[in-house]
Design an enzyme around this catalytic site. Structure first.
Site: not given
Ligand SMILES: Cc1cc2nc3c(=O)[nH]c(=O)nc-3n(C[C@H](O)[C@H](O)[C@H](O)COP(=O)(O)OP(=O)(O)OC[C@H]3O[C@@H](n4cnc5c(N)ncnc54)[C@H](O)[C@@H]3O)c2cc1C
Length: 349
Positions: A345, A174, A249
């Protein structure tokens, strides 16, 4: 340019003031952009950047990876470049260039219709093509870096175009150069992917894909079968942002050195983990959040989803700040309980 065409181009590029971003972020947070413009061509982008040199800029794709905690005191540039084309092919592979404003999921479905393989496990991820390299999107054992060849980007300061190769993007979990070294310096305008035409590498080993295929009695899955399985699983686990505001998420799964993890694991032997290298393990953040008792909890209109502890949700009128406060509470509790820091995130703005 013909007069009417010119007028159309100008009206397309109209800068709006005090513009609501509620429909432009999947959390459904009410926040205002001081100025807002939607961009439909690279030339328009160049013009807007040149004409607004002194103004602060903020780049917006599909708004599915951001938490707006305040109004944006900047010119919000919504990248809406459309189009895709095959730029090269041989017997085994095809190179497809796709413009930044195309929907990622629509693109994945198109590749499957063409019988081009490699993106099927990433079906139904919201957001636009131009943002896929920013956090190296991934799901079900695949990441964008596996098919990414290069992307074109405009330098915000000078309006020059630059090609970023895969190596130059510094992809990680990520992560990419666009979130780190060159943050806020470039606007990605298109991305090239290398996809399979034959010998597709069907990957059903991750998550419940094989369970879902078995449920349908599929033993020799096609790209479409895998995509459908992923879509079914995702729909059963993740809230649809159109019905319940969220950004997927909210946290990354923390990565720990094995030496550190072993000490924590002795104290919490039931803690789940995955080996990711010789020296590191990944711990599912959702499990930690669940253990900390947050799953399904609601604080006013901000909350934690009842089926998926990693997903923070807006039940209607939560402010970004309220959701941020819940996220901080979760981070602090987990640190106190396990000594593990979980990192967001989602881009907190
Ligand atoms: C229900 C749900 C499920 C999700 N599941 C996943 C998943 O499985 N895997 C995963 O990886 N992600 C997932 N996400 C997160 C999100 O979909 C991805 O991160 C997606 O790539 C974000 O795209 P976007 O266009 O909406 O980005 P935005 O939210 O618009 O932007 C994200 C960041 O990128 C910057 N940016 C936007 N466009 C550009 C551009 N053209 N050039 C440079 N910078 C730009 C923005 O300024 C911002 O900082 C999920 C989100 C939701 C809501």
């Amino acid at each position: 340019m013909h007069d009417s065409t010119m007028q159309k181009a100008l009206s397309f590029m109209e800068i709006q003031h005090n513009f609501s971003l509620k429909k432009y972020n999947t959390f459904g947070i009410e926040a205002k952009a001081k100025q807002f413009v939607a961009i439909h061509s690279v030339q328009e982008l160049k013009n807007v950047l040149q004409e607004n040199k002194a103004t602060q800029k903020f780049i917006l794709g599909g708004g599915s990876n951001m938490l707006l905690t305040k109004d944006i005191d900047a010119l919000v540039i919504h990248i809406d470049l459309k189009g895709k084309k095959i730029i090269k092919e041989n017997d085994d592979f095809v190179w497809v260039e796709c413009q930044a404003g195309e929907s990622w999921h629509e693109f994945v479905l198109w590749t499957i219709d063409q019988n081009f393989g490699a993106l099927e496990n990433m079906s139904l991820i919201p957001g636009n093509i131009g943002t896929t390299p920013v956090q190296n999107i991934g799901a079900y054992g695949t990441e964008i870096k596996d098919t990414f060849v290069s992307c074109e980007a405009m330098t915000i300061a000078s309006q020059e175009m630059k090609t970023f190769t895969k190596e130059e993007c510094h992809f990680g979990y990520r992560e990419s150069i666009f979130k780190n070294e060159v943050k806020n310096q470039y606007i990605i305008t298109s991305v090239v992917f290398k996809l399979t035409k034959t010998n597709h590498k069907i990957n059903t080993s991750y998550g419940d894909i094989s369970v879902e295929l078995a449920r349908k009695n599929i033993t020799n899955p096609t790209l479409k079968d895998v995509s459908n399985a992923v879509i079914t699983i995702r729909k059963s686990k993740l809230p649809d942002p159109k019905q319940l505001g969220n950004s997927g998420s909210f946290f990354k799964n923390p990565i720990l050195l094995k030496s550190d993890f072993q000490k924590i694991h002795q104290q919490f032997p039931e803690m789940k983990y995955f080996d990711i290298s010789e020296t590191e393990v990944k711990v599912p953040a959702g499990w930690l959040i669940e253990q900390a008792g947050f799953k399904g909890k609601r604080f006013g209109d901000a909350g934690i989803h009842k089926n998926q502890a990693l997903v923070l949700v807006n039940y209607g009128n939560a402010t970004g700040q309220e959701i941020l406060n819940v996220s901080k509470d979760i981070q602090q509790t987990i640190f106190k309980m396990f000594g593990i820091h979980i990192e967001a995130e989602v881009n907190v703005i």
